[in-house]
Scaffold this motif. Structure first.
Motif, PDB file in Angstrom:
ATOM      1  N   ILE A  30       0.908  -1.198  -0.189  1.00 52.41           N
ATOM      2  CA  ILE A  30       0.110   0.202   0.029  1.00 52.41           C
ATOM      3  C   ILE A  30       0.926   1.259  -0.123  1.00 52.41           C
ATOM      4  CG2 ILE A  30      -0.113   0.069   2.597  1.00 52.41           C
ATOM      5  CD1 ILE A  30      -3.101   1.161   2.071  1.00 52.41           C
ATOM      6  N   ALA A  31       0.480   2.089  -0.737  1.00 47.84           N
ATOM      7  CA  ALA A  31       0.990   3.540  -0.880  1.00 47.84           C
ATOM      8  C   ALA A  31       0.388   4.621   0.045  1.00 47.84           C
ATOM      9  CB  ALA A  31       1.328   4.094  -2.371  1.00 47.84           C
ATOM     10  N   ASN A  32       0.584   4.866   1.177  1.00 46.63           N
ATOM     11  CA  ASN A  32      -0.015   6.097   1.816  1.00 46.63           C
ATOM     12  C   ASN A  32       0.163   7.435   1.495  1.00 46.63           C
ATOM     13  OD1 ASN A  32      -0.993   4.003   3.779  1.00 46.63           O
ATOM     14  ND2 ASN A  32       1.334   3.731   4.539  1.00 46.63           N
ATOM     15  N   ASP A  33       0.933   8.359   2.299  1.00 47.55           N
ATOM     16  CA  ASP A  33       1.109   9.748   1.765  1.00 47.55           C
ATOM     17  C   ASP A  33       2.226   9.716   0.489  1.00 47.55           C
ATOM     18  OD1 ASP A  33       0.728  11.509   4.885  1.00 47.55           O
ATOM     19  OD2 ASP A  33      -0.634  10.147   3.767  1.00 47.55           O
ATOM     20  N   MET A  34       1.883  10.457  -0.387  1.00 47.57           N
ATOM     21  CA  MET A  34       2.647  10.893  -1.457  1.00 47.57           C
ATOM     22  C   MET A  34       2.867  12.229  -1.677  1.00 47.57           C
ATOM     23  SD  MET A  34       1.562   7.599  -4.278  1.00 47.57           S
ATOM     24  CE  MET A  34       3.068   7.761  -5.103  1.00 47.57           C
ATOM     25  N   GLY A  35       4.076  12.778  -2.153  1.00 46.76           N
ATOM     26  CA  GLY A  35       3.996  14.196  -2.343  1.00 46.76           C
ATOM     27  C   GLY A  35       5.175  14.425  -3.187  1.00 46.76           C
ATOM     28  N   TRP A  36       5.076  15.805  -3.160  1.00 47.13           N
ATOM     29  CA  TRP A  36       6.152  16.698  -4.256  1.00 47.13           C
ATOM     30  C   TRP A  36       6.965  17.386  -3.296  1.00 47.13           C
ATOM     31  CZ3 TRP A  36       7.345  15.049  -9.076  1.00 47.13           C
ATOM     32  CH2 TRP A  36       6.453  14.524  -9.737  1.00 47.13           C
ATOM     33  N   GLY A  42      21.339  26.246  -3.838  1.00 45.66           N
ATOM     34  CA  GLY A  42      21.598  26.836  -2.721  1.00 45.66           C
ATOM     35  C   GLY A  42      20.501  27.088  -1.306  1.00 45.66           C
ATOM     36  N   LYS A  43      19.298  26.410  -1.813  1.00 42.29           N
ATOM     37  CA  LYS A  43      18.365  26.445  -0.715  1.00 42.29           C
ATOM     38  C   LYS A  43      18.176  24.960  -0.143  1.00 42.29           C
ATOM     39  CE  LYS A  43      16.211  30.471  -2.596  1.00 42.29           C
ATOM     40  NZ  LYS A  43      14.714  30.964  -2.977  1.00 42.29           N
ATOM     41  N   GLN A  44      17.321  25.034   0.792  1.00 45.60           N
ATOM     42  CA  GLN A  44      16.944  23.760   1.469  1.00 45.60           C
ATOM     43  C   GLN A  44      15.724  23.069   0.707  1.00 45.60           C
ATOM     44  OE1 GLN A  44      16.407  24.189   5.769  1.00 45.60           O
ATOM     45  NE2 GLN A  44      18.650  23.377   6.146  1.00 45.60           N
ATOM     46  N   ARG A  45      15.627  21.770   0.547  1.00 44.21           N
ATOM     47  CA  ARG A  45      14.555  21.054   0.023  1.00 44.21           C
ATOM     48  C   ARG A  45      13.207  21.506   0.944  1.00 44.21           C
ATOM     49  NH1 ARG A  45      15.214  14.907  -0.391  1.00 44.21           N
ATOM     50  NH2 ARG A  45      15.034  15.124   1.764  1.00 44.21           N
ATOM     51  N   GLU A  46      11.960  21.977   0.105  1.00 45.69           N
ATOM     52  CA  GLU A  46      11.011  22.116   0.731  1.00 45.69           C
ATOM     53  C   GLU A  46       9.609  21.307   0.151  1.00 45.69           C
ATOM     54  OE1 GLU A  46      10.151  26.563  -0.107  1.00 45.69           O
ATOM     55  OE2 GLU A  46       9.987  26.074  -2.300  1.00 45.69           O
ATOM     56  N   LEU A  47       8.750  21.359   0.976  1.00 40.77           N
ATOM     57  CA  LEU A  47       7.488  20.775   0.783  1.00 40.77           C
ATOM     58  C   LEU A  47       6.831  21.685  -0.473  1.00 40.77           C
ATOM     59  CD1 LEU A  47       4.905  18.824   2.912  1.00 40.77           C
ATOM     60  CD2 LEU A  47       4.207  20.780   1.414  1.00 40.77           C
ATOM     61  N   VAL A  48       6.301  20.816  -1.476  1.00 38.18           N
ATOM     62  CA  VAL A  48       5.544  21.524  -2.455  1.00 38.18           C
ATOM     63  C   VAL A  48       4.024  21.347  -2.220  1.00 38.18           C
ATOM     64  CG1 VAL A  48       4.874  21.979  -4.744  1.00 38.18           C
ATOM     65  CG2 VAL A  48       7.213  21.685  -4.175  1.00 38.18           C
ATOM     66  N   ALA A  49       3.648  19.918  -2.214  1.00 34.83           N
ATOM     67  CA  ALA A  49       2.151  19.316  -1.978  1.00 34.83           C
ATOM     68  C   ALA A  49       2.273  17.955  -1.822  1.00 34.83           C
ATOM     69  CB  ALA A  49       1.407  19.853  -3.217  1.00 34.83           C
ATOM     70  N   THR A  50       1.536  17.429  -0.545  1.00 33.44           N
ATOM     71  CA  THR A  50       1.229  16.222  -0.374  1.00 33.44           C
ATOM     72  C   THR A  50      -0.177  15.699  -0.549  1.00 33.44           C
ATOM     73  OG1 THR A  50       0.923  16.426   1.833  1.00 33.44           O
ATOM     74  CG2 THR A  50       3.081  16.263   1.050  1.00 33.44           C
ATOM     75  N   ILE A  51      -0.470  14.335  -0.828  1.00 32.08           N
ATOM     76  CA  ILE A  51      -1.722  13.966  -0.833  1.00 32.08           C
ATOM     77  C   ILE A  51      -1.868  12.608  -0.201  1.00 32.08           C
ATOM     78  CG2 ILE A  51      -1.310  12.964  -3.260  1.00 32.08           C
ATOM     79  CD1 ILE A  51      -4.191  13.608  -3.905  1.00 32.08           C
ATOM     80  N   THR A  52      -2.727  12.367   0.612  1.00 33.42           N
ATOM     81  CA  THR A  52      -3.048  10.998   1.283  1.00 33.42           C
ATOM     82  C   THR A  52      -3.820  10.118   0.350  1.00 33.42           C
ATOM     83  OG1 THR A  52      -5.174  11.595   2.103  1.00 33.42           O
ATOM     84  CG2 THR A  52      -3.612  12.330   3.487  1.00 33.42           C
ATOM     85  N   GLY A  53      -3.843   8.994   0.833  1.00 29.44           N
ATOM     86  CA  GLY A  53      -4.301   7.832   0.122  1.00 29.44           C
ATOM     87  C   GLY A  53      -5.920   8.006  -0.347  1.00 29.44           C
ATOM     88  N   GLY A  54      -6.553   8.814   0.717  1.00 30.79           N
ATOM     89  CA  GLY A  54      -7.935   9.245   0.671  1.00 30.79           C
ATOM     90  C   GLY A  54      -8.423  10.413  -0.113  1.00 30.79           C
ATOM     91  N   GLY A  55      -6.950  11.212  -0.709  1.00 35.38           N
ATOM     92  CA  GLY A  55      -7.154  12.477  -1.363  1.00 35.38           C
ATOM     93  C   GLY A  55      -6.965  13.721  -0.634  1.00 35.38           C
ATOM     94  N   ALA A  97       7.151   8.844  -1.250  1.00 37.31           N
ATOM     95  CA  ALA A  97       5.890   8.096  -1.401  1.00 37.31           C
ATOM     96  C   ALA A  97       6.211   7.181   0.052  1.00 37.31           C
ATOM     97  CB  ALA A  97       5.611   7.231  -2.209  1.00 37.31           C
ATOM     98  N   ASP A  98       5.457   7.329   1.100  1.00 42.94           N
ATOM     99  CA  ASP A  98       5.414   6.495   2.051  1.00 42.94           C
ATOM    100  C   ASP A  98       4.914   5.046   1.842  1.00 42.94           C
ATOM    101  OD1 ASP A  98       4.767   9.251   4.327  1.00 42.94           O
ATOM    102  OD2 ASP A  98       6.795   8.442   3.569  1.00 42.94           O
ATOM    103  N   ILE A  99       5.553   3.898   1.622  1.00 45.22           N
ATOM    104  CA  ILE A  99       5.166   2.553   1.314  1.00 45.22           C
ATOM    105  C   ILE A  99       5.157   1.621   2.098  1.00 45.22           C
ATOM    106  CG2 ILE A  99       5.616   1.044  -0.697  1.00 45.22           C
ATOM    107  CD1 ILE A  99       5.920   3.421  -2.605  1.00 45.22           C
ATOM    108  N   ARG A 100       4.289   0.814   2.229  1.00 42.65           N
ATOM    109  CA  ARG A 100       4.388  -0.572   2.782  1.00 42.65           C
ATOM    110  C   ARG A 100       4.646  -1.412   2.005  1.00 42.65           C
ATOM    111  NH1 ARG A 100      -0.162  -1.076   7.756  1.00 42.65           N
ATOM    112  NH2 ARG A 100       0.340   0.662   8.995  1.00 42.65           N
ATOM    113  N   VAL A 101       5.636  -2.393   2.101  1.00 47.86           N
ATOM    114  CA  VAL A 101       5.819  -3.441   1.058  1.00 47.86           C
ATOM    115  C   VAL A 101       5.376  -4.736   1.486  1.00 47.86           C
ATOM    116  CG1 VAL A 101       7.997  -2.413   0.465  1.00 47.86           C
ATOM    117  CG2 VAL A 101       8.254  -4.215   2.210  1.00 47.86           C
ATOM    118  N   ARG A 102       4.546  -4.727   2.649  1.00 44.98           N
ATOM    119  CA  ARG A 102       4.080  -6.178   2.885  1.00 44.98           C
ATOM    120  C   ARG A 102       3.143  -5.738   4.191  1.00 44.98           C
ATOM    121  NH1 ARG A 102       8.326 -10.841   3.920  1.00 44.98           N
ATOM    122  NH2 ARG A 102       8.546 -10.288   1.800  1.00 44.98           N
ATOM    123  N   PHE A 103       2.316  -6.415   4.415  1.00 47.01           N
ATOM    124  CA  PHE A 103       1.165  -6.214   5.550  1.00 47.01           C
ATOM    125  C   PHE A 103       1.865  -6.612   6.894  1.00 47.01           C
ATOM    126  CE2 PHE A 103      -2.711  -6.339   7.755  1.00 47.01           C
ATOM    127  CZ  PHE A 103      -2.655  -7.363   8.819  1.00 47.01           C
TER     128      PHE A 103
END
Length: 121
Positions: A30-36, A42-55, A97-103
């Motif tokens: 299962i893929a949980n939260d995914m994002g960009w 010269g700058k730090q990485r920053e969040l652009v947008a994220t989306i949960t499995g429910g949208g 992406a936050d992913i579970r590879v197995r139950f």
């Protein structure tokens, strides 16, 4: 083994649009939260947008109203529609992406290699 592959970056004039895609493949329970995320020189990485499995979505203030994140759960794919691009949007855009590879296993965050977006003034 999980891989994230981004596509859709490039060079665009200010005011233009681009659509990024990120496909997650491999052993995915299962893929949980995914994002960009993005990182400008010269700058730090920053969040652009994220989306949960429910949208449910979260956006950085700097992109609200201009960028839209969406996902296709059946394809383990997320998209980032970027409109009204500005020179300050220039960066390497990476998906995560936050992913579970197995139950029963915990989620692990995976990262793509990134795609360059350059906005010319």
């Amino acid at each position: 083994q999980v891989q994230l592959v981004e596509s859709g970056g490039g060079l665009v004039q200010a005011g233009g649009s681009l659509r990024l895609s990120c496909v997650a493949s491999g052993t995915i329970y299962i893929a949980n939260d995914m994002g960009w995320y993005r990182q400008a020189p010269g700058k730090q990485r920053e969040l652009v947008a994220t989306i949960t499995g429910g949208g449910s979505t979260v956006y950085a203030d700097s992109v609200k109203g201009r960028f839209t994140i969406s996902r296709d759960n059946a394809k383990n794919t997320i998209y980032l529609q970027m409109n009204s691009l500005r020179p300050e949007d220039t960066a390497v855009y990476s998906c995560a992406a936050d992913i579970r590879v197995r139950f029963g296993r915990p989620s692990i965050r995976y990262w793509g290699q990134g795609t360059q977006v350059t906005v010319a003034s």
